[in-house]
Write a protein that holds these residues in place. Structure first.
Motif, mmCIF file in Angstrom:
data_model
loop_
_atom_site.group_PDB
_atom_site.id
_atom_site.type_symbol
_atom_site.label_atom_id
_atom_site.label_comp_id
_atom_site.label_asym_id
_atom_site.label_seq_id
_atom_site.Cartn_x
_atom_site.Cartn_y
_atom_site.Cartn_z
ATOM 1 N N MET A 1 0.817 -1.275 0.192
ATOM 2 C CA MET A 1 0.033 -0.017 0.104
ATOM 3 C C MET A 1 0.803 1.260 -0.032
ATOM 4 S SD MET A 1 -3.060 1.090 0.060
ATOM 5 C CE MET A 1 -4.289 -0.365 0.823
ATOM 6 N N LEU A 2 2.055 1.278 0.717
ATOM 7 C CA LEU A 2 2.817 2.464 0.932
ATOM 8 C C LEU A 2 3.533 2.714 -0.610
ATOM 9 C CD1 LEU A 2 4.087 4.507 2.733
ATOM 10 C CD2 LEU A 2 5.906 3.012 2.822
ATOM 11 N N THR A 3 3.708 1.828 -1.396
ATOM 12 C CA THR A 3 4.335 2.095 -2.644
ATOM 13 C C THR A 3 3.342 2.500 -3.296
ATOM 14 O OG1 THR A 3 5.757 -0.009 -2.427
ATOM 15 C CG2 THR A 3 5.556 0.712 -4.527
ATOM 16 N N LEU A 4 1.929 2.083 -3.553
ATOM 17 C CA LEU A 4 0.846 2.622 -4.484
ATOM 18 C C LEU A 4 0.662 3.917 -3.964
ATOM 19 C CD1 LEU A 4 -0.924 1.408 -6.426
ATOM 20 C CD2 LEU A 4 -2.631 1.122 -4.293
ATOM 21 N N VAL A 5 1.067 4.403 -2.638
ATOM 22 C CA VAL A 5 0.921 5.938 -2.216
ATOM 23 C C VAL A 5 1.639 6.533 -2.693
ATOM 24 C CG1 VAL A 5 0.937 7.320 -0.162
ATOM 25 C CG2 VAL A 5 -0.631 5.183 0.041
ATOM 26 N N LEU A 6 2.991 6.080 -2.661
ATOM 27 C CA LEU A 6 4.185 6.874 -3.454
ATOM 28 C C LEU A 6 3.928 7.041 -4.901
ATOM 29 C CD1 LEU A 6 6.723 8.217 -2.723
ATOM 30 C CD2 LEU A 6 7.983 5.988 -3.172
ATOM 31 N N ILE A 7 3.434 6.061 -5.463
ATOM 32 C CA ILE A 7 3.408 6.015 -7.008
ATOM 33 C C ILE A 7 2.336 7.205 -7.222
ATOM 34 C CG2 ILE A 7 2.550 4.873 -8.824
ATOM 35 C CD1 ILE A 7 3.744 2.365 -7.716
ATOM 36 N N GLY A 8 1.210 7.069 -6.621
ATOM 37 C CA GLY A 8 0.371 8.165 -6.850
ATOM 38 C C GLY A 8 0.621 9.632 -6.437
ATOM 39 N N LEU A 9 1.296 9.965 -5.307
ATOM 40 C CA LEU A 9 1.919 11.016 -4.919
ATOM 41 C C LEU A 9 2.899 11.599 -6.013
ATOM 42 C CD1 LEU A 9 2.181 13.392 -2.514
ATOM 43 C CD2 LEU A 9 4.000 12.106 -1.995
ATOM 44 N N LEU A 10 3.785 10.938 -6.385
ATOM 45 C CA LEU A 10 4.628 11.265 -7.484
ATOM 46 C C LEU A 10 3.769 11.377 -8.873
ATOM 47 C CD1 LEU A 10 7.864 9.009 -6.942
ATOM 48 C CD2 LEU A 10 7.582 11.488 -6.366
ATOM 49 N N GLY A 11 2.940 10.779 -9.221
ATOM 50 C CA GLY A 11 2.123 10.928 -10.428
ATOM 51 C C GLY A 11 1.486 12.280 -10.170
ATOM 52 N N GLY A 12 0.754 12.698 -9.161
ATOM 53 C CA GLY A 12 0.203 13.820 -9.081
ATOM 54 C C GLY A 12 1.139 15.054 -9.210
ATOM 55 N N LEU A 13 2.498 15.068 -8.556
ATOM 56 C CA LEU A 13 3.308 15.876 -8.611
ATOM 57 C C LEU A 13 3.565 16.369 -10.185
ATOM 58 C CD1 LEU A 13 5.581 15.250 -5.674
ATOM 59 C CD2 LEU A 13 4.514 17.140 -6.044
ATOM 60 N N ILE A 14 3.838 15.108 -10.798
ATOM 61 C CA ILE A 14 4.042 15.519 -12.200
ATOM 62 C C ILE A 14 3.111 15.893 -13.080
ATOM 63 C CG2 ILE A 14 4.755 14.096 -14.354
ATOM 64 C CD1 ILE A 14 6.383 12.150 -12.587
ATOM 65 N N GLU A 177 -15.249 -0.123 -9.614
ATOM 66 C CA GLU A 177 -14.318 -1.010 -8.989
ATOM 67 C C GLU A 177 -13.444 -0.384 -8.261
ATOM 68 O OE1 GLU A 177 -12.389 -2.810 -12.154
ATOM 69 O OE2 GLU A 177 -14.199 -4.100 -12.938
ATOM 70 N N ILE A 178 -14.141 0.228 -7.038
ATOM 71 C CA ILE A 178 -13.372 0.883 -5.750
ATOM 72 C C ILE A 178 -13.110 0.204 -4.677
ATOM 73 C CG2 ILE A 178 -13.633 2.892 -4.445
ATOM 74 C CD1 ILE A 178 -15.524 4.068 -6.425
ATOM 75 N N ASN A 179 -11.714 0.086 -4.228
ATOM 76 C CA ASN A 179 -11.251 -0.672 -3.205
ATOM 77 C C ASN A 179 -10.297 0.176 -2.363
ATOM 78 O OD1 ASN A 179 -8.996 -1.057 -4.684
ATOM 79 N ND2 ASN A 179 -9.386 -2.558 -5.495
ATOM 80 N N ALA A 180 -9.765 -0.276 -1.250
ATOM 81 C CA ALA A 180 -8.949 0.628 -0.544
ATOM 82 C C ALA A 180 -7.624 0.864 -1.386
ATOM 83 C CB ALA A 180 -8.500 -0.402 0.777
ATOM 84 N N GLY A 181 -7.054 -0.028 -2.276
ATOM 85 C CA GLY A 181 -6.020 0.516 -2.912
ATOM 86 C C GLY A 181 -6.288 1.923 -3.895
ATOM 87 N N ILE A 182 -7.423 1.755 -4.471
ATOM 88 C CA ILE A 182 -7.908 2.626 -5.450
ATOM 89 C C ILE A 182 -8.037 4.085 -4.733
ATOM 90 C CG2 ILE A 182 -9.965 3.541 -6.761
ATOM 91 C CD1 ILE A 182 -8.094 1.958 -8.378
ATOM 92 N N VAL A 183 -8.717 3.915 -3.449
ATOM 93 C CA VAL A 183 -8.996 5.033 -2.570
ATOM 94 C C VAL A 183 -7.694 5.642 -2.197
ATOM 95 C CG1 VAL A 183 -9.924 5.916 -0.393
ATOM 96 C CG2 VAL A 183 -11.221 4.506 -1.782
ATOM 97 N N ALA A 184 -6.581 4.756 -1.773
ATOM 98 C CA ALA A 184 -5.397 5.415 -1.341
ATOM 99 C C ALA A 184 -4.689 5.922 -2.534
ATOM 100 C CB ALA A 184 -4.454 4.166 -0.756
ATOM 101 N N LEU A 185 -4.830 5.453 -3.814
ATOM 102 C CA LEU A 185 -4.136 6.043 -4.993
ATOM 103 C C LEU A 185 -4.670 7.475 -5.308
ATOM 104 C CD1 LEU A 185 -1.967 5.149 -7.020
ATOM 105 C CD2 LEU A 185 -3.984 4.455 -8.784
ATOM 106 N N THR A 186 -6.107 7.504 -5.221
ATOM 107 C CA THR A 186 -6.738 8.657 -5.530
ATOM 108 C C THR A 186 -6.277 9.904 -4.432
ATOM 109 O OG1 THR A 186 -8.767 7.411 -6.415
ATOM 110 C CG2 THR A 186 -9.034 9.700 -5.714
ATOM 111 N N LEU A 187 -6.174 9.511 -3.339
ATOM 112 C CA LEU A 187 -5.959 10.326 -2.298
ATOM 113 C C LEU A 187 -4.602 10.965 -2.451
ATOM 114 C CD1 LEU A 187 -7.665 9.002 1.040
ATOM 115 C CD2 LEU A 187 -8.422 10.929 -0.537
#
Length: 591
Positions: A1-14, A177-187
């Motif tokens: 989950m932490l890796t997914l959050v980091l990918i989402g954060l960097l993707g949002g910055l870019i 198809e919303i799950n915990a991973g998708i919510v973490a990625l979105t946030l």
């Protein structure tokens, strides 16, 4: 989950610094400036008059009250991130449940932008917009109500360049198809997006506070900002901002690809969905060769067809004998728009020679589901080949797609042979189209290449190349690679082209390395100053450059990098290696 959050954060910055968000930046900047007119100063007298007071004949000294801190930048960005994240993930579900038009959110966003603009010009309108916040005790929060509403409106109009992260969020929202991973990625993506925008809004606030013209002409500047917001609303409504976005290079593409399409990101993002059509995972994005990537999935769940006789559907099975190019796109995606001239040129050049182009319009946002919008935009963009409206993203999922745009080549037998994500690789893709057309009909007479190439992949140094059945790029020879089985190979008759390699003799190709068998040889035409290969085992490698033997290497032990050639300047050379049986080869690198 932490890796997914980091990918989402960097993707949002870019994403937040990409060319696609330029239309909202002026509004975000100006929104950080002066808000409502300042409240009466604490230096005013008790009767409301300005200046000091006297009580009993004594002059009372008053201390000016500090003006409330302008929190408009935070309110704007908070509103933008909230509405963008919420409606990207749940907008489709809400709209479908209420039976509303698919582009209702876009119209709401445009209306809010106009209302905010009118509020800046006419204070009574702004007070009306802030009225819903009147129950909040903090007076200053009330004053930022219109800024928060502005952010909500901008979030509905915020159309960033979509990469794999945003694609994963959009697909999940569209399919429910919303799950915990998708919510973490979105946030995490929303937070990453917010940071650069907040810095931009804070810069606007600082300018408004420090530049004298902003303080002395605050009223005029508010009116100018209001007019700008109204003009932006009309520009977005009539698609007038696209020309500027298309004219700018996609300067964030490389960073996005390194972060969002890295091997780790692919594993994490693909793990959010099912394992259907796993054969497509055997092929790598953009490899400059034709490979077998499994049978082409059907065009499933198509809501409507455009540019076909009577709107009739196109069945891939009926196109056996023709080469098919499937282009995943969506009309608000600037990257897609920049790639369309190449696709249109290929359609014109090769349609009569056996190529069928199908545009699969997979919407990123709800308003792109409206068939009328797609028809209008396809006409404006000059798209005349068949277009499938993949509103529920069934075909997108079937092809395990992650990018807008994405191109898939299908041969005359219905097998996916190549795919490439994002912009670029146009000359490479066209060359492979021509190869497939010749395979389908060896007698075909092809016209000259379209000449629309904007990237020259053969210039510069040959890229790192893995000897792996799933990661190899540029393989050519007979037969195609056979996984985990000792197989006899032969060099191509016409030689090995630049940046390609070939095998001869017996080899066992595996996921991590190729193992040499009897009479094992490897040919590679490269451009660089030096060539290196990671080898392991016990034996020797004879190195030939341009047909002349230059050295023999003794190989011993665990995988180690061995220098094969070393020249003072970069040059093109034909490398041939002759390996003793049992040696393992892992990866080429070039310097």
């Amino acid at each position: 989950m932490l890796t997914l959050v980091l990918i989402g954060l960097l993707g949002g910055l870019i994403t937040a610094v990409s060319p696609c968000i330029l239309p909202v930046l002026p509004v975000v900047f100006l929104a950080g400036g002066p808000g409502n007119e300042s409240p009466p100063s604490a230096t005013a007298g008790r009767n409301g008059s300005a200046g000091p007071e006297r009580e009993g004949g004594v002059l009372l000294e008053t201390v000016p009250a500090a003006s409330p801190r302008n929190r408009r930048p935070y309110a704007v960005v908070a509103g933008l991130v909230l509405s963008f994240g919420f409606f990207t993930l749940l907008g489709v579900t809400i709209i479908s449940a209420l039976g509303l038009p698919q582009d209702i959110l876009r119209y709401v966003g445009l209306s809010l932008l106009v209302l905010i603009g009118l509020g800046l010009i006419f204070p009574p309108v702004e007070r009306l917009l802030e009225k819903p916040f009147a129950r909040i005790p903090q007076r200053q929060v009330n004053r930022e109500g219109s800024a928060f509403v502005l952010g909500l409106g901008l979030g509905l109009l915020y159309v960033p360049c979509a990469g794999p992260v945003l694609a994963a969020i959009t697909v999940a929202g569209a399919r429910g198809e919303i799950n915990a991973g998708i919510v973490a990625l979105t946030l995490s993506f929303a937070v990453g997006t917010a940071i650069p925008l907040l810095l931009f809004a804070l810069a606007g606030r600082r300018v408004a506070e420090r530049v004298a013209a902003f303080r002395t002409r605050a009223r005029r500047l508010r009116i100018a900002a209001g007019i700008l917001m109204i003009l932006l609303a009309f520009a977005l409504a009539f698609d007038a901002t696209t020309a500027l976005q298309k004219a700018l290079p996609d300067y964030t593409a490389a960073a996005q690809k390194r972060v969002e399409d890295s091997e780790t990101a692919r594993q994490k993002l693909s793990g959010l969905y099912d394992d259907s059509n796993k054969d497509l995972a055997r092929c790598e994005d953009g490899v400059n060769e034709l490979r077998s990537c499994g049978a082409a999935p059907p065009l499933a769940g198509i809501a409507k067809w455009l540019n076909t006789p009577g709107g009739s559907p196109v069945d891939l099975a009926s196109l056996r004998g023709r080469v098919v190019l499937i282009d995943f796109w969506t009309y608000s995606c600037i990257n897609c728009r920049r790639s369309l001239p190449h696709v249109e040129a290929w359609d014109r050049a090769y349609r009569d020679e056996g190529l069928t182009v199908i545009g699969v319009h997979s919407p990123e946002f709800a308003f792109e589901k409206d068939a009328g919008n797609v028809v209008d935009q396809a006409r404006k963009l000059g798209v005349t080949y068949p277009v499938a409206l993949d509103n529920d993203l069934d075909t997108w999922n079937g092809y395990r797609n992650r990018f807008w745009p994405a191109k898939y080549l299908i041969d005359a037998q219905g097998t996916v042979r190549y795919f490439t994500f994002g912009e670029g690789r146009y000359a490479q893709t066209e060359n492979l189209i021509r190869d497939l057309l010749r395979q389908a009909d060896p007698k075909v007479r092809l016209p000259s290449a379209t000449g629309l190439d904007s990237d020259r992949l053969t210039e510069g140094r040959t890229p790192e190349t893995y000897l792996s059945t799933t990661r190899i790029r540029g393989y050519t020879g007979t037969p195609e690679l056979v996984a985990d089985k000792a197989t006899g190979y032969a060099f191509p008759a016409g030689g090995v082209p630049l940046n390609r390699l070939s095998l001869a003799g017996t080899w066992t190709a595996a996921y991590e390395q190729f193992t040499a068998g009897p009479d094992a040889r490897l040919a590679f035409t490269y451009r660089a100053r030096n060539a290196n290969l990671v080898l392991a085992g016990e034996g020797s490698v004879t190195v030939l450059v341009d047909g002349r033997q230059t050295r023999t290497l003794r190989i011993h032990g665990a995988p180690t990098l061995y220098r094969l050639t070393d020249d003072g300047t970069a040059r093109q050379a034909e490398l041939e290696l002759r390996l003793t049986p049992g040696l393992q080869a892992f990866a080429f690198t070039f310097g």
